[in-house]
Design a protein around this motif. Structure first.
Motif, PDB file in Angstrom:
ATOM      1  N   THR A  43       0.848  -1.190   0.000  1.00  0.00           N
ATOM      2  CA  THR A  43       0.000   0.000   0.000  1.00  0.00           C
ATOM      3  C   THR A  43       0.883   1.239   0.000  1.00  0.00           C
ATOM      4  O   THR A  43       1.793   1.354   0.824  1.00  0.00           O
ATOM      5  N   ARG A  91      -3.149   0.878  -4.312  1.00  0.00           N
ATOM      6  CA  ARG A  91      -3.761   1.133  -3.008  1.00  0.00           C
ATOM      7  C   ARG A  91      -3.122   2.375  -2.410  1.00  0.00           C
ATOM      8  O   ARG A  91      -1.902   2.518  -2.447  1.00  0.00           O
ATOM      9  N   PHE A  93      -2.989   4.970   1.097  1.00  0.00           N
ATOM     10  CA  PHE A  93      -3.323   5.228   2.499  1.00  0.00           C
ATOM     11  C   PHE A  93      -2.866   6.634   2.864  1.00  0.00           C
ATOM     12  O   PHE A  93      -1.751   6.834   3.315  1.00  0.00           O
ATOM     13  N   PHE A 119      -7.078   4.815  -7.516  1.00  0.00           N
ATOM     14  CA  PHE A 119      -6.680   4.134  -6.289  1.00  0.00           C
ATOM     15  C   PHE A 119      -7.883   3.587  -5.529  1.00  0.00           C
ATOM     16  O   PHE A 119      -8.971   4.190  -5.528  1.00  0.00           O
ATOM     17  N   SER A 120      -7.680   2.475  -4.839  1.00  0.00           N
ATOM     18  CA  SER A 120      -8.551   2.120  -3.721  1.00  0.00           C
ATOM     19  C   SER A 120      -7.973   2.816  -2.498  1.00  0.00           C
ATOM     20  O   SER A 120      -6.751   2.899  -2.335  1.00  0.00           O
ATOM     21  N   TRP A 212      -8.250  -4.711   8.791  1.00  0.00           N
ATOM     22  CA  TRP A 212      -6.793  -4.522   8.771  1.00  0.00           C
ATOM     23  C   TRP A 212      -6.358  -4.233  10.194  1.00  0.00           C
ATOM     24  O   TRP A 212      -6.958  -3.411  10.880  1.00  0.00           O
ATOM     25  N   LYS A 253      -5.926  -7.961   6.538  1.00  0.00           N
ATOM     26  CA  LYS A 253      -4.557  -7.483   6.349  1.00  0.00           C
ATOM     27  C   LYS A 253      -3.925  -7.251   7.716  1.00  0.00           C
ATOM     28  O   LYS A 253      -4.591  -6.770   8.641  1.00  0.00           O
ATOM     29  N   LEU A 283       1.239  -7.132   4.909  1.00  0.00           N
ATOM     30  CA  LEU A 283       1.082  -5.811   4.298  1.00  0.00           C
ATOM     31  C   LEU A 283       2.304  -4.942   4.544  1.00  0.00           C
ATOM     32  O   LEU A 283       2.697  -4.718   5.693  1.00  0.00           O
ATOM     33  N   PHE A 285       4.321  -1.128   3.328  1.00  0.00           N
ATOM     34  CA  PHE A 285       4.033   0.219   2.863  1.00  0.00           C
ATOM     35  C   PHE A 285       5.135   0.735   1.961  1.00  0.00           C
ATOM     36  O   PHE A 285       6.310   0.421   2.150  1.00  0.00           O
ATOM     37  N   GLY A 325      -1.570  -3.992  -6.092  1.00  0.00           N
ATOM     38  CA  GLY A 325      -2.952  -3.536  -6.132  1.00  0.00           C
ATOM     39  C   GLY A 325      -3.313  -2.794  -7.388  1.00  0.00           C
ATOM     40  O   GLY A 325      -4.391  -2.198  -7.478  1.00  0.00           O
TER      41      GLY A 325
END
Length: 326
Positions: A43, A91, A93, A119-120, A212, A253, A283, A285, A325
């Motif tokens: 992500t 993805r 965040f 993006f999600s 998550w 996640k 997961l 980053f 993703g």
């Protein structure tokens, strides 16, 4: 391995390290592989503001902490995220301190821009009003990140004096009622935490039916009251929690971006990440924050999330494939 009750959780939390690594961790890793295959999720992360109105006793960004403050506008952020999208990341965040002056219209503009880029979106922006959660979901936020930090109301209220445990639980319910998935978790082994409290934290994640678990061990931050009371938290307890959460909630996640023995490496310690993956975490980053601001986003000291090259190396060493993703 079947884990359901508080007593079973406490037995794992109290288990000697060799027994844990021989039995529980492999069982949790197998559950993760059964659910996600031989992949690690990635992500993109961008911390758009480190301004926070709260006085949490453990957070390096608490109001009044003498750190350089910044706030990034959507116009500054979206070119960075567009480059990440072009690199195959799907993805996003975006997160911030509880920055009440960011402007909700700006936040909606950011979310809408990220959605347009394809993006999600999982968003972390603190406690909001019910209509704001609904508006964010309508704009494209699929998942909202709001950690409960600690499950015992007395502990929460002591360490989070700017809000209450009741308000945090009400916010968690509002997030789900707005149609978003709830990402939530705790701080592991903060000074004064008991194993009984930690077991209740794990059970609360199950009760909340989270999507998550963004938990990490307690890591002291400069200029915070809790830093004088001890720390850092046990990495072994944190890995035990990762395994237990995986066994209790197989399809969620779980953050693999975890510290290792050398805390100067922050959350980009390869061995710390690999140990978490061995316990069922999945997961990683990819930090998009410009270097000039990265050190200022410091809920913990030396956060050091790192970028895509780090994710690629961790995947190589773990024998897994990255899922960007995209």
């Amino acid at each position: 391995m079947h884990i359901q009750t508080k007593q079973e959780i406490l037995e794992v939390l109290s288990m000697p390290a060799p027994a844990f690594w021989a039995a529980v961790a492999p069982a949790a890793q197998k559950v993760c592989r059964d659910q996600f295959g031989d992949t690690l999720l990635v992500t993109a992360m961008l911390a758009y503001s480190n301004i926070c109105k709260n006085q949490c006793l453990y957070c390096g960004m608490r109001a009044g902490s003498p750190i350089p403050r910044y706030r990034m506008s959507p116009a500054e952020i979206l070119p960075l995220t567009q480059r990440a999208r072009e690199a195959g990341l799907g993805r996003m965040f975006p997160l911030s301190g509880d920055d009440g002056n960011y402007g909700f219209d700006n936040l909606l503009t950011l979310v809408e821009g990220l959605r347009t880029q394809g993006f999600s979106i999982a968003l972390g922006a603190g406690e909001l009003e019910p209509d704001q959660y609904r508006a964010l979901h309508s704009a494209g936020v699929e998942e909202y990140v709001l950690k409960f930090e600690m499950s015992h109301p007395d502990s929460f209220n002591q360490l989070n004096p700017s809000t209450t445990f009741q308000k945090r639980m009400e916010a968690a319910q509002l997030i789900k009622e707005a149609g978003m998935k709830l990402a939530s978790g705790n701080i592991v082994d903060w000074p004064g935490q008991t194993l009984d409290e930690l077991a209740d934290d794990i059970l609360l994640m199950k009760e909340l039916d989270i999507s998550w678990a963004p938990n990490i061990p307690y890591l002291p931050a400069l200029h915070t009251p809790l830093a004088s009371r001890g720390g850092p938290g046990s990495r072994l307890l944190n890995n035990k929690e990762i395994a237990l959460v995986r066994l209790l909630l197989p399809g969620i996640k779980i953050t693999a971006q975890q510290p290792g023995e050398d805390l100067t490496k922050g959350l980009a310690d390869e061995q710390g990440n690999l140990d978490a993956i061995a316990c069922g975490a999945n997961l990683l980053f990819c930090d998009l924050l410009p270097d000039a601001k990265a050190d200022a986003f410091r809920p913990i000291d030396r956060r050091n999330v790192s970028g895509l090259a780090h994710c690629q190396e961790v995947a190589r060493r773990s024998g897994l494939t990255l899922d960007l993703g995209g």
